[in-house]
Design a protein around this motif. Sequence first.
Motif, PDB file in Angstrom:
ATOM      1  N   GLY A  12       0.746  -1.097  -0.157  1.00 52.55           N
ATOM      2  CA  GLY A  12      -0.090   0.098   0.001  1.00 52.55           C
ATOM      3  C   GLY A  12       0.904   1.599   0.085  1.00 52.55           C
ATOM      4  N   PHE A  32      -8.158   1.518   2.536  1.00 46.24           N
ATOM      5  CA  PHE A  32      -7.146   0.925   2.744  1.00 46.24           C
ATOM      6  C   PHE A  32      -7.158   1.379   4.473  1.00 46.24           C
ATOM      7  N   TRP A  48      -6.256  -1.350   7.378  1.00 48.41           N
ATOM      8  CA  TRP A  48      -5.083  -1.430   8.196  1.00 48.41           C
ATOM      9  C   TRP A  48      -4.669  -0.165   9.040  1.00 48.41           C
TER      10      TRP A  48
END
Length: 139
Positions: free
Chosen positions: A56, A67, A71
């Motif tokens: 990423g 995202f 995370w």
Amino acid sequence: EPFKWTFLSVNKAVLDTEPSVSLFDNFHTEVFPIALFAMPAVVASPFAMYFFIYVGYRRRVMDEPSFAMRWGYLLDPFERKHWYWGLVIACRKLLVAFSRVFLMNDLYMQKFVPAVYLVGNLIANYHVRPYRLERHNVL
């Protein structure tokens, strides 16, 4: 030594400091397959998670909502340029556990290895200052 074993026969050993604890008993042999299954997941999962974060970071998608939702719990405490610092923390914990388990016959190294790493980690934390809040950087 606290973890010295006395072997009574080929398949029978007792702990010197506590003779009621025996090696190669049925309890340990029943739990061993579970440990073989769990060990790769426990050791590899932090590295796999940070591999996805690295991907990423390389694709420059760390600020996208999807995202961040997936995370974010690993990234929120740190500045974006120090996205990898959670892996440093995971390695620190792994080294302390490793030294506790695998260096049990050498008590000096069991204390020395984590102490050196922790001092290095404190110095690196002070110089890199990876956290968003300054009070976390100065410990």
